[in-house]
Design a protein around this motif. Structure first.
Motif, PDB file in Angstrom:
ATOM      1  N   HIS A  45     -15.263 -12.161 -32.112  1.00 53.31           N
ATOM      2  CA  HIS A  45     -13.955 -12.002 -32.587  1.00 53.31           C
ATOM      3  C   HIS A  45     -12.974 -13.145 -31.740  1.00 53.31           C
ATOM      4  CE1 HIS A  45     -14.009 -10.452 -28.294  1.00 53.31           C
ATOM      5  NE2 HIS A  45     -14.788  -9.233 -28.836  1.00 53.31           N
ATOM      6  N   ASN A  46     -11.660 -12.989 -31.809  1.00 48.85           N
ATOM      7  CA  ASN A  46     -10.969 -14.131 -31.185  1.00 48.85           C
ATOM      8  C   ASN A  46     -11.024 -14.398 -30.041  1.00 48.85           C
ATOM      9  OD1 ASN A  46      -9.686 -14.479 -33.693  1.00 48.85           O
ATOM     10  ND2 ASN A  46      -8.012 -12.838 -33.462  1.00 48.85           N
TER      11      ASN A  46
ATOM     12  N   HIS B 221     -13.859 -13.571 -40.836  1.00 52.71           N
ATOM     13  CA  HIS B 221     -13.585 -12.392 -40.108  1.00 52.71           C
ATOM     14  C   HIS B 221     -14.026 -11.355 -41.506  1.00 52.71           C
ATOM     15  CE1 HIS B 221     -11.138 -14.241 -37.068  1.00 52.71           C
ATOM     16  NE2 HIS B 221     -11.982 -13.589 -36.430  1.00 52.71           N
TER      17      HIS B 221
ATOM     18  N   ILE C 279     -18.473  -6.732 -31.323  1.00 48.69           N
ATOM     19  CA  ILE C 279     -17.571  -6.108 -30.367  1.00 48.69           C
ATOM     20  C   ILE C 279     -18.194  -5.982 -29.332  1.00 48.69           C
ATOM     21  CG2 ILE C 279     -16.464  -3.774 -30.058  1.00 48.69           C
ATOM     22  CD1 ILE C 279     -16.329  -3.628 -33.149  1.00 48.69           C
TER      23      ILE C 279
END
Lengths: 312, 269
Positions: free
Chosen positions: B55-56, B216, B255
């Motif tokens: 993720h970012n 993404h 995550i």
């Protein structure tokens, strides 16, 4: 070239506007289309036209050069002072060209190295170059009576005034550089999207220094013509002429945002401005109105350009 | 193999046996106090699409910027075809056959297709552009990839997002490209156009180009990439063939930053 392409071609439009103005003015006054007046007009237009060529390159790159009037004065003063010191006029001429090119190079370095926006960097140079011109001369104007400069300012060749040849050669060379050469392609790319240009490996900073150096050189070239015409080098010469050069570029239809426009239209823009001034003079209309009219023309020119862009 | 040993046994028969095109070894990068990358490894093989996930802030952009020459690592080395390569700027990367396609369509909208294709490396003689040659070469390059555009004289600004991305890809692979980094190449595109970009990429894959695909869109990644490499907090989480996992497992690793145990469901297949 088919009709639809002609319609969207900005050169066609601006040439039509200029031609229409010339026709209207010659109908309104028998004095407009005379050899004397045309000679006069071409002399009037030459200084702004040469400056506008440099300004066009700068504006296509997405920048602006506010310093050209002051750089012109500085170059003129260098020429005048050297001639007064009995330096060979030809040498003085080249020293003047060098001074202008150097001032332009400094603009480019300040913009790329110190990362100062062109508007501010050249606004600084506007003060610096004018101030230096005054410092060098102590505010005094030197007469320039050398045959070389008198020839440049006043002689004719094949019936046409010499300053006109300066204009033609300037536009020829600048147009070739901008439309046929790698450097010009880079200027359009930088004006279109500087970040992309950098990512694709264009030496953006180097090219910018060259762009402002070119503008400085052309300001100095205009100074050579100006010195010839005035037979003197007053340090206060050409104040606010940068605004006329910018106006010529805009009226010609070169996008102020950068990346778009054809060099020759800057010359036509300068011609349109000169015709307004010259025509209204001949018609005996107060010069106060000239300023109003030129202001209106600038706004209308950009408005028309916006209409075209929204059609795109 | 420098793949994490987690699934080494299952992985090796699917792994290409050829030498990697590019290997990034033990890459670390910190910005002042911020540790963006810690001891990260990445390798890309010819003719594969490697999905780079995270993720970012996971370090994906920093890692590819280092490979593309837009940033430099504090530690670690990059090997290309087994030889160490020193990449200090984008031109060094290009010289090694590494090209990047950016999400935000890196074209000059005011210029036509040939001008964009040859931007920064124009065909010229004595400083004069050879417009004819560039136009002809552009036509060839684009037709090789089955890209059709209306006209080579129109500004690319007036073209669709898909056409523009196609020109970006045409440009990226035109200059003897070996490794293509695609940073969210479909993010700005509609569905049809994304499909076209993926078809193009498949074509490039066949030509033996190694592709790093950042996205993404998990569906896209799952169906389109051969292997995945997940980053989390600037560290490798897992590098393995995409189909070793389910989509849900990949999402959970992105995550949590922890590799999942091989799921029972997957093993039954």
């Amino acid at each position: 070239m088919d009709i639809s392409k002609l319609k969207s071609n900005s050169i066609v439009w601006i040439v039509l506007v200029a031609a229409l103005m010339a026709v209207v003015l010659s109908l309104l006054s028998p004095f407009f289309m005379t050899v004397g007046n045309m000679t006069n007009l071409s002399k009037q237009v030459s200084i702004v036209a040469i400056l506008a060529a440099g300004q066009a390159v700068v504006i296509i790159s997405g920048g602006i050069d506010l310093s050209v009037g002051s750089v012109l004065a500085l170059s003129a003063v260098v020429i005048g002072t050297l001639i007064k010191m009995d330096v060979d006029p030809t040498l003085a001429l080249f020293a003047g060209l060098l001074a202008g090119t150097l001032a332009g190079t400094v603009n480019g370095l300040v913009i790329t190295r110190a990362k100062i926006p062109p508007f501010i960097a050249t606004l600084g140079m506007l003060g610096i170059a004018r101030g230096l011109a005054l410092v060098i001369t102590g505010g005094v104007s030197h007469p320039v009576l050398s045959p070389l400069f008198l020839f440049i300012g006043n002689a004719k060749w094949l019936g046409l005034p010499i300053p006109l040849y300066f204009v033609v050669v300037t536009y020829l060379i600048v147009a070739i550089i901008m439309h046929k050469m790698v450097f010009g392609r880079h200027v359009y790319a930088i004006g279109g999207n500087e970040r992309v240009a950098r990512l694709q490996g264009i030496p953006v900073d180097l090219q910018k220094v060259k762009i402002y150096a070119l503008s400085g050189f052309l300001a100095a070239l205009a100074a050579v013509v100006m010195t010839g015409r005035l037979a003197a080098t007053p340090p206060s010469v050409a104040q606010a002429i940068e605004l006329q050069a910018i106006a010529a570029v805009i009226i010609g239809g070169i996008s102020f945002v950068g990346g778009r426009g054809v060099i020759i239209t800057a010359l036509i823009g300068a011609l349109i401005m000169a015709m307004i001034t010259n025509g209204l003079n001949i018609l005996g209309i107060s010069s106060f109105y000239q300023q109003v009219l030129i202001g209106v023309v600038i706004i209308v020119a950009v408005w028309l350009d916006n209409l075209k862009s929204s059609n795109r | 193999m420098r793949v994490r040993p987690l699934f080494a046994n299952q992985g090796e028969d699917i792994m290409p046996k050829t030498e990697p095109l590019v290997e990034m070894r033990h890459i670390s990068r910190n910005f002042g106090g911020l540790q963006a990358l810690t001891n990260v490894n990445l390798e890309v093989y010819p003719g594969e699409v490697l999905g780079l996930l995270g993720h970012n802030g996971a370090g994906k952009s920093t890692l590819i910027k280092i490979l593309a020459g837009a940033d430099t690592a504090n530690e670690g080395a990059i090997f290309i075809n087994g030889h160490e390569a020193h990449i200090r700027n984008p031109n060094d990367a290009r010289a090694h056959g590494i090209e990047t396609i950016y999400q935000e369509l890196a074209l000059c909208g005011n210029l036509d297709a040939p001008a964009n294709l040859y931007m920064g490396r124009e065909i010229s003689k004595w400083g004069f552009l050879d417009k004819k040659a560039m136009k002809a070469e552009t036509a060839k390059a684009l037709s090789r990839l089955n890209i059709r555009i209306k006209s080579f004289d129109t500004e690319v600004e007036s073209m669709s997002g898909g056409q523009r991305q196609a020109i970006s890809i045409g440009r990226a692979v035109h200059f003897d490209t070996k490794i293509l980094i695609m940073d969210e190449p479909t993010a700005a595109l509609g569905m049809e156009e994304s499909k076209m970009v993926m078809e193009l990429t498949t074509e490039l894959k066949k030509q033996g180009i190694g592709i790093i695909w950042i996205s993404h869109d998990i569906y896209e990644v799952y169906n389109f990439t051969d292997r995945i490499s997940i980053l989390h907090g600037g560290e490798n989480v897992v590098t393995a063939p995409t189909k070793d996992f389910t989509e849900d497992e990949i999402v959970s690793m992105i995550i949590s930053g922890r590799p999942v145990e091989r799921s029972a469901a997957k093993q039954e297949v």
